[in-house]
Design an enzyme around this catalytic site. Structure first.
Site, PDB file in Angstrom:
ATOM      1  CG  HIS A 144      26.663 -10.060  85.357  1.00 27.52           C
ATOM      2  ND1 HIS A 144      25.844  -9.906  84.273  1.00 27.52           N
ATOM      3  CD2 HIS A 144      26.103 -11.022  86.127  1.00 27.52           C
ATOM      4  CE1 HIS A 144      24.812 -10.734  84.385  1.00 27.52           C
ATOM      5  NE2 HIS A 144      24.951 -11.416  85.503  1.00 27.52           N
ATOM      6  CG  ASP A 187      25.841  -7.292  81.906  1.00 27.01           C
ATOM      7  OD1 ASP A 187      26.668  -7.909  82.575  1.00 27.01           O
ATOM      8  OD2 ASP A 187      24.693  -7.732  81.649  1.00 27.01           O
TER       9      ASP A 187
HETATM   10  C1  U2F Z   1      25.645 -15.033  88.564  1.00 28.82           C
HETATM   11  O1  U2F Z   1      26.555 -16.033  88.942  1.00 28.82           O
HETATM   12  P1  U2F Z   1      27.499 -16.219  90.213  1.00 28.82           P
HETATM   13  O2  U2F Z   1      28.476 -15.159  90.318  1.00 28.82           O
HETATM   14  O3  U2F Z   1      26.745 -16.497  91.452  1.00 28.82           O
HETATM   15  O4  U2F Z   1      28.166 -17.647  89.820  1.00 28.82           O
HETATM   16  P2  U2F Z   1      29.006 -18.106  88.564  1.00 28.82           P
HETATM   17  O5  U2F Z   1      28.446 -17.630  87.280  1.00 28.82           O
HETATM   18  O6  U2F Z   1      29.119 -19.563  88.723  1.00 28.82           O
HETATM   19  O7  U2F Z   1      30.409 -17.418  88.770  1.00 28.82           O
HETATM   20  C2  U2F Z   1      31.172 -17.594  89.924  1.00 28.82           C
HETATM   21  C3  U2F Z   1      32.610 -17.256  89.545  1.00 28.82           C
HETATM   22  O8  U2F Z   1      33.391 -17.032  90.712  1.00 28.82           O
HETATM   23  C4  U2F Z   1      34.557 -17.837  90.680  1.00 28.82           C
HETATM   24  C5  U2F Z   1      34.206 -18.983  89.754  1.00 28.82           C
HETATM   25  C6  U2F Z   1      33.273 -18.342  88.736  1.00 28.82           C
HETATM   26  O9  U2F Z   1      34.017 -17.765  87.678  1.00 28.82           O
HETATM   27  O10 U2F Z   1      35.378 -19.512  89.179  1.00 28.82           O
HETATM   28  N1  U2F Z   1      34.901 -18.320  92.028  1.00 28.82           N
HETATM   29  C7  U2F Z   1      36.187 -18.651  92.304  1.00 28.82           C
HETATM   30  O11 U2F Z   1      37.072 -18.543  91.465  1.00 28.82           O
HETATM   31  N2  U2F Z   1      36.505 -19.105  93.576  1.00 28.82           N
HETATM   32  C8  U2F Z   1      35.577 -19.252  94.537  1.00 28.82           C
HETATM   33  O12 U2F Z   1      35.931 -19.689  95.629  1.00 28.82           O
HETATM   34  C9  U2F Z   1      34.248 -18.906  94.238  1.00 28.82           C
HETATM   35  C10 U2F Z   1      33.929 -18.461  92.977  1.00 28.82           C
HETATM   36  C11 U2F Z   1      24.244 -15.626  88.618  1.00 28.82           C
HETATM   37  F1  U2F Z   1      23.975 -15.981  89.915  1.00 28.82           F
HETATM   38  C12 U2F Z   1      24.141 -16.818  87.702  1.00 28.82           C
HETATM   39  O13 U2F Z   1      22.835 -17.344  87.764  1.00 28.82           O
HETATM   40  C13 U2F Z   1      24.505 -16.423  86.273  1.00 28.82           C
HETATM   41  O14 U2F Z   1      24.503 -17.549  85.450  1.00 28.82           O
HETATM   42  C14 U2F Z   1      25.887 -15.770  86.279  1.00 28.82           C
HETATM   43  C15 U2F Z   1      26.323 -15.282  84.907  1.00 28.82           C
HETATM   44  O15 U2F Z   1      25.440 -14.314  84.417  1.00 28.82           O
HETATM   45  O16 U2F Z   1      25.920 -14.684  87.195  1.00 28.82           O
END
Ligand code: U2F
Length: 448
Positions: A20, A118
């Site tokens: 976030h 946020d």
């Molecule tokens: C929450 O999301 P998460 O943080 O679990 O997952 P994403 O929205 O997909 O974001 C993961 C980010 O981490 C980066 C990737 C994404 O930008 O590029 N990343 C990376 O660069 N290298 C890695 O090895 C691992 C990850 C929540 F769980 C979701 O349901 C929501 O949709 C989201 C947005 O509010 O937040």
């Protein structure tokens, strides 16, 4: 006027969990270059600020300020309950933010002239009202869950009862006829183990119409029906994404040399696996996924946090070291943009979905919580750029079939064409299209 703009001071309130704070920071980095004389103070926990600001170099007009994380002394995070710190944090808010904001005003010597937060932080509306300044929340996920949150009462009334079948579809919102009861975020329908989360989301739905503008990291033509409904319910609904293109991350480190490894793979052949920053699928699913990857013909790149070796079947890493690469971090956007990557197995977090579209890669989705089931359904039934995992949990057969479908059938080929179209819309939006226009409007709202 120039002189008046010199005195602007924007307080930015970040949600320090999952992914976030990073998109909020991207947005602020972009705005800060558009308004070089405005001061931006970025409030988050120490841990989150360390992550977000690391390697960013010198940022003239953005300063991090740490807020209390609300954790009891000597707190240890439990594996069973990774969301527990969110509950503690939300108990400490908004007092922790207000306290830090007072300090920042003293040190910087400028009153706060706008609050960007946020979207989860509905209390931003009250703080902004007390200060007589605009409140501008950023919604870090997709437009569909946002619309459902704004319509929480209606959604609960129609879809919330015990007897509602999982496959009943939403017939009371335009464009939602493919979405089923089982796809709705659970935190929207029910109280859960951490009651602060559904309570916060409910309040958010109530308060967002009070915002001077609501910003989102999506882009208008991705889901136009839904965007129109949001525009009619909110003042200045401004989609400025995908933020990875609007404000590219200058760092994106690749400590384990994933890109070099991808360079050696055939075009469109690699299965990329990553479940984001919060989700770890249960051990038996990781085990069957490992078996499926070991036995399938495609090479794979797998990003796994925290001690991957302990989570895999005996000997898996050794046996697959030729065809596979397991790492704890990838430069994900670059991985998805690499032409060797053919399919993305994801938990369907919003950032991952937008990056997959930007990289033009069809998805296999294994949703776990929040907006992820709704995102999965949208990928599968609305955009047709991927599939949900059959039967909702991973089986060896389900994963194998999904990989084959995407990498070697006409249906998969069609998904690639569909995603290419959405990628084009994203590129247009940020180069002189709706996202760049919305960014200009946003700048006016926050520096008025
Ligand atoms: C929450 O999301 P998460 O943080 O679990 O997952 P994403 O929205 O997909 O974001 C993961 C980010 O981490 C980066 C990737 C994404 O930008 O590029 N990343 C990376 O660069 N290298 C890695 O090895 C691992 C990850 C929540 F769980 C979701 O349901 C929501 O949709 C989201 C947005 O509010 O937040």
């Amino acid at each position: 006027s120039e002189a008046k703009n010199d005195l602007k001071h924007i307080a930015v309130l970040a949600f320090p969990f999952a992914t976030h704070a990073a998109p909020l920071f991207s947005l602020i980095r972009r705005l800060s270059t558009m308004a070089p004389k405005t001061k931006f103070t970025f409030f988050s926990t120490k841990e989150s600020n360390n992550k977000v600001f690391s390697g960013q170099g010198r940022l003239e007009n953005i300063k991090p300020y740490n807020v209390n994380d609300g954790l009891p002394e000597d707190y240890m995070i439990s594996f069973e309950n990774p969301h527990e710190p969110v509950g503690y944090f939300l108990k400490a808010a908004p007092g922790n933010f207000k306290q830090a904001m007072e300090v920042a005003v003293q040190v910087i010597g400028r009153e706060i002239t706008c609050i960007i937060s946020d979207a989860f932080f509905w209390f931003g509306a009250d703080i902004a009202r007390e200060l007589h300044v605009p409140w501008v929340p950023l919604w870090t996920a997709g437009p569909r869950p946002l619309l459902l949150h704004l319509e929480t009462d209606l959604v609960r009334q129609k879809m919330g009862g015990d007897g509602v079948p999982e496959d009943r579809t939403i017939d009371f919102l335009p464009g939602f006829s493919e979405i089923r009861a089982g796809d709705i975020p659970e935190e929207l329908l029910y109280e859960d183990a951490i009651p602060e989360i559904p309570a916060m989301l409910y309040k958010m739905g109530q308060m967002l119409p009070r915002a001077a503008a609501v910003v989102s990291s999506s882009w208008e033509k991705l889901d136009p029906d839904v965007v129109n409904q949001l525009k009619s319910r909110l003042h200045n609904f401004l989609e400025v994404g995908p933020l990875v293109l609007t404000s590219p991350d200058p760092v994106m480190s690749d400590p384990q040399c994933c890109l070099e490894w991808l360079d050696k793979q055939k075009r469109g052949s690699v299965v990329y696996v990553c479940f984001g920053s919060m989700v770890i699928p249960p051990p038996h699913e990781l085990a069957v996924l490992a078996e499926a990857l070991e036995d399938c013909d495609s090479p794979f790149l797998w990003s796994v946090r925290d001690n991957p070796a302990e989570r895999f079947p005996e000997g898996f890493l050794e046996r697959t070291k030729e065809k596979g690469k397991v790492v704890s971090w990838t430069p994900q956007l670059k991985v998805l943009q690499h032409n060797a990557t053919g399919v993305f197995l994801t938990h369907a977090g919003w950032n991952s979905i937008s990056e997959s579209i930007v990289g033009c890669v069809p998805m296999i989705c294994r949703p776990v919580f929040g907006d992820q089931a709704l995102n999965t359904r949208t990928v599968e039934a609305i955009w047709k750029i991927g599939v949900g995992i059959e039967g909702e949990t991973m089986t060896k057969d389900g994963v194998t079939k999904a990989i084959k479908l995407i990498l070697s059938t006409g249906e998969g080929e069609q998904m690639r064409k569909n995603v290419e179209h959405l990628q084009d819309l994203a590129l247009d939006a940020v180069s002189n299209g709706s996202s760049s226009k919305n960014l200009e409007t946003l700048l006016e709202v926050v520096t008025k």
